[in-house]
Write a protein that holds these residues in place. Sequence first.
Motif, PDB file in Angstrom:
ATOM      1  N   GLU A 665       0.821  -1.217   0.000  1.00 40.67           N
ATOM      2  CA  GLU A 665       0.000   0.000   0.000  1.00 40.67           C
ATOM      3  C   GLU A 665       0.853   1.264   0.000  1.00 40.67           C
ATOM      4  O   GLU A 665       0.549   2.235  -0.700  1.00 40.67           O
ATOM      5  N   GLU A 666       1.949   1.261   0.785  1.00 42.72           N
ATOM      6  CA  GLU A 666       2.788   2.455   0.869  1.00 42.72           C
ATOM      7  C   GLU A 666       3.420   2.779  -0.485  1.00 42.72           C
ATOM      8  O   GLU A 666       3.489   3.945  -0.898  1.00 42.72           O
ATOM      9  N   LYS A 667       3.889   1.736  -1.180  1.00 44.68           N
ATOM     10  CA  LYS A 667       4.494   1.960  -2.502  1.00 44.68           C
ATOM     11  C   LYS A 667       3.438   2.367  -3.524  1.00 44.68           C
ATOM     12  O   LYS A 667       3.737   3.107  -4.469  1.00 44.68           O
ATOM     13  N   GLN A 668       2.200   1.916  -3.357  1.00 41.02           N
ATOM     14  CA  GLN A 668       1.126   2.346  -4.245  1.00 41.02           C
ATOM     15  C   GLN A 668       0.939   3.863  -4.155  1.00 41.02           C
ATOM     16  O   GLN A 668       0.859   4.556  -5.182  1.00 41.02           O
ATOM     17  N   LYS A 669       0.923   4.365  -2.945  1.00 43.17           N
ATOM     18  CA  LYS A 669       0.731   5.809  -2.734  1.00 43.17           C
ATOM     19  C   LYS A 669       1.898   6.598  -3.310  1.00 43.17           C
ATOM     20  O   LYS A 669       1.710   7.631  -3.959  1.00 43.17           O
ATOM     21  N   ARG A 670       3.134   6.101  -3.059  1.00 43.69           N
ATOM     22  CA  ARG A 670       4.302   6.833  -3.546  1.00 43.69           C
ATOM     23  C   ARG A 670       4.313   6.886  -5.077  1.00 43.69           C
ATOM     24  O   ARG A 670       4.678   7.879  -5.684  1.00 43.69           O
ATOM     25  N   LEU A 671       3.914   5.753  -5.708  1.00 43.80           N
ATOM     26  CA  LEU A 671       3.908   5.711  -7.173  1.00 43.80           C
ATOM     27  C   LEU A 671       2.886   6.691  -7.736  1.00 43.80           C
ATOM     28  O   LEU A 671       3.163   7.392  -8.720  1.00 43.80           O
ATOM     29  N   LEU A 672       1.713   6.779  -7.110  1.00 39.74           N
ATOM     30  CA  LEU A 672       0.694   7.715  -7.581  1.00 39.74           C
ATOM     31  C   LEU A 672       1.166   9.160  -7.437  1.00 39.74           C
ATOM     32  O   LEU A 672       0.983   9.988  -8.337  1.00 39.74           O
ATOM     33  N   HIS A 673       1.786   9.464  -6.312  1.00 37.56           N
ATOM     34  CA  HIS A 673       2.282  10.831  -6.104  1.00 37.56           C
ATOM     35  C   HIS A 673       3.426  11.139  -7.068  1.00 37.56           C
ATOM     36  O   HIS A 673       3.505  12.269  -7.599  1.00 37.56           O
TER      37      HIS A 673
END
Length: 757
Positions: A665-673
């Motif tokens: 989940e954390e990497k999902q957020k970073r990729l979107l940002h």
Amino acid sequence: MGVIKNYTAVSAILKSRDEQQKLIKEWEKLWNNKYQHTKSDLIKIGEKRGFKASAFSGFDSLVLKKYSPLNVNEKAGVLSRITTNYLIETDTLTAVINVLKLEGNNENINKVYSTFENREDVWVVDKRLITSELMDVLNDNFNRLIIISLAFVFIILLLAYGRIELTIITMIPVLISWIWTVGIMGVFGISFNIFNIIILTFIFGLGIDYSIFMMRGLLQDYKYGIKDMSSYRVSIILSSITTLAGIGVLIFAKHPALQSIAMMSIIGIFSVVLINFILLPAIFNWLVSYKKGKRNRPVTLLDFIMSVISLIVFVLGALMMNLLSFLFRIFPANRDKKKYVFHWIFSKLTWFLIYMNFFSRKTIINPHGEDYSKASIIIANHQSHIDLMLMMLLNPKVLVLTNNNNYNHPFYGFALKYADFLPSDGGYENVLDNYKPLMKKGYSLVIYPEGHRNDSGIIKRFHKGAFYLAEQLKIPVQPILIHGQNQLLKKSEFFLKRGSITTKFLPKISMEDESFGTDLRTKTKGIQKYFKQEYADLRKEKETADYFADYVRKNYLYKGPVLEWYTFVKLKLENNFKIFNDIIPRKCTITDLGCGYGYLDYMLNLISDDRIITAVDYDEQKIAVAANCAIKTPKVKFISDDITTYVLESSDVIIIKDVLHYLPEEKQKRLLHKSFEKLNDNGIIIVRDGDVEAEKEHKKTRFTEWLSTGIGFNKTTNDLEYISESQIRSFAESVKMKFEIVEQAKFTSNKIYVLRK
């Protein structure tokens, strides 16, 4: 007389009772007369040699013994051992074997057969005939076994390759090397025997192995771009050398059978290796490439069959038209009527050549109902030999301006001349003089203003000749657009493929119309500009996702049955990615994160060459396959990297399709940002993933992903973590992007989210 050279008969050893009795009496009579004299001589000579008189006591027992006839029923002793091979005794049969040796020709053999043909108590058996029949049986069984083994090998290869084309290509060297080997045997006078028949099966197996090795190397190159054919060749050479060293050394043996084995091994293995090294790569390379590089659609068996049939029809048609042109010249009838009939036949023949390829769609768009009732100068884009037939099938009263090579061609030039086709090499003044009387008879003239064929799909510069003729003759110009013909039959190859052809009539242009220009030069440029724009609009209309689906799919042919079927199913399920094409601008910079095999990227680039695409995926094998396709252009770049650490470049569109759930989940957020930060103004982020909140449909999504990762089709380094619609919406709101859901799958929880900056 003189037929029998020698014979061996059991009667010489085993006499009848009467003959034995007679011989016994002769024996007794002989020694009655000579016994005393012979014994006296033995004793005298023996004493001189130092022998005692008692040394010859055995002589008395031998010659004075009372012999009686031998009982033929006795099986023991020396007699039975001698006569075993000459007697056949069963409960119902007793036979004696006599061996005859004849002069070795069929005439003498036939004499023996004819002598005993009416004797029911005599059987004649020919050893050579038995041997010959035995060899025939072996040959028949061998041929049958070869056919059966070939069938099994064919089925196994078909299952392994998944394509009948690859199976046939792999089998061709085996079959040809077999024919070659048998042919060399005939040249050197080597006949089949039981020994070399056995060794031929061994060579047959080696041939299949070598063909599979070579095919694997070629497929690795075609699929991944791995240039490693030399290692496969070296392996085959080493295998053949060690095999020849073990068997070929028998050539030095003195026994003919061993020499035969060695000779067959040398001939067979040499043939197999040579043909595999030369023929198999040549056929495969022709299948997937031509002189300008890789084929954007490789040859399939169906295309090959249709191309061969079309070629045969073309050749027969050309011969027929040449013959008719000669007959029409001498046939006493009105010249103009003969010419019209000839043109009518020509038109129907070209119609048949085009429409016999029923796998290709043909569309004629004629909104103004042009019917060639009046002569005109017809102009069209020239990209293939098909253009000529497309123009001629429209109406019998059509002439074509052709170059001198075609006009004087030895194969069909005779027919072109009789059809009043005009050569272009004499200059347009000569064309004007030659065409004027034909124009008055209602014939239109086809001219390709580009001058030469060009299969790039781009309209080249127009020459002024066609417009000069229209201006001088005061007749209109009829523009006709042809689309798709360059993909069916390219300029650089004579091979017909399946596809779709569109012929579109544009409104006629009067050379007195000054909207295109005021003089011949500016009118030519104006008409060219108009023609280019209309052709671009036609391309935009026709070159859709459905049109290019065949191109994308066929770029993954011959790369394994699993990948081929996955590609086919993927394009069907994705509806050829139409929705992505509709969302994404035709001119933009795109970054595709998690591109897989690159289907979407190729589709987007084929539809619009103005899309510059960078595609990234973690799976090195998928990237290697994607980057090695024939439809790849410099505007599509594939990179193997971790999308979470990959340094993004500024883009107009960033696609994150079916990949977020592979990340925590954390990497999902970073990729979107990170994607948002690298997005240009008015840019778009397209996210497609399973919505964990759609619980019922999401179970199916989880199952399909479990299946794909479980069999290793998709790689993952951690547990799958699906995102939800609310999380995507929350992210869009946090960065002030417009949020929209444009599609939701019917059976799974996959949704397409469009975020606009």
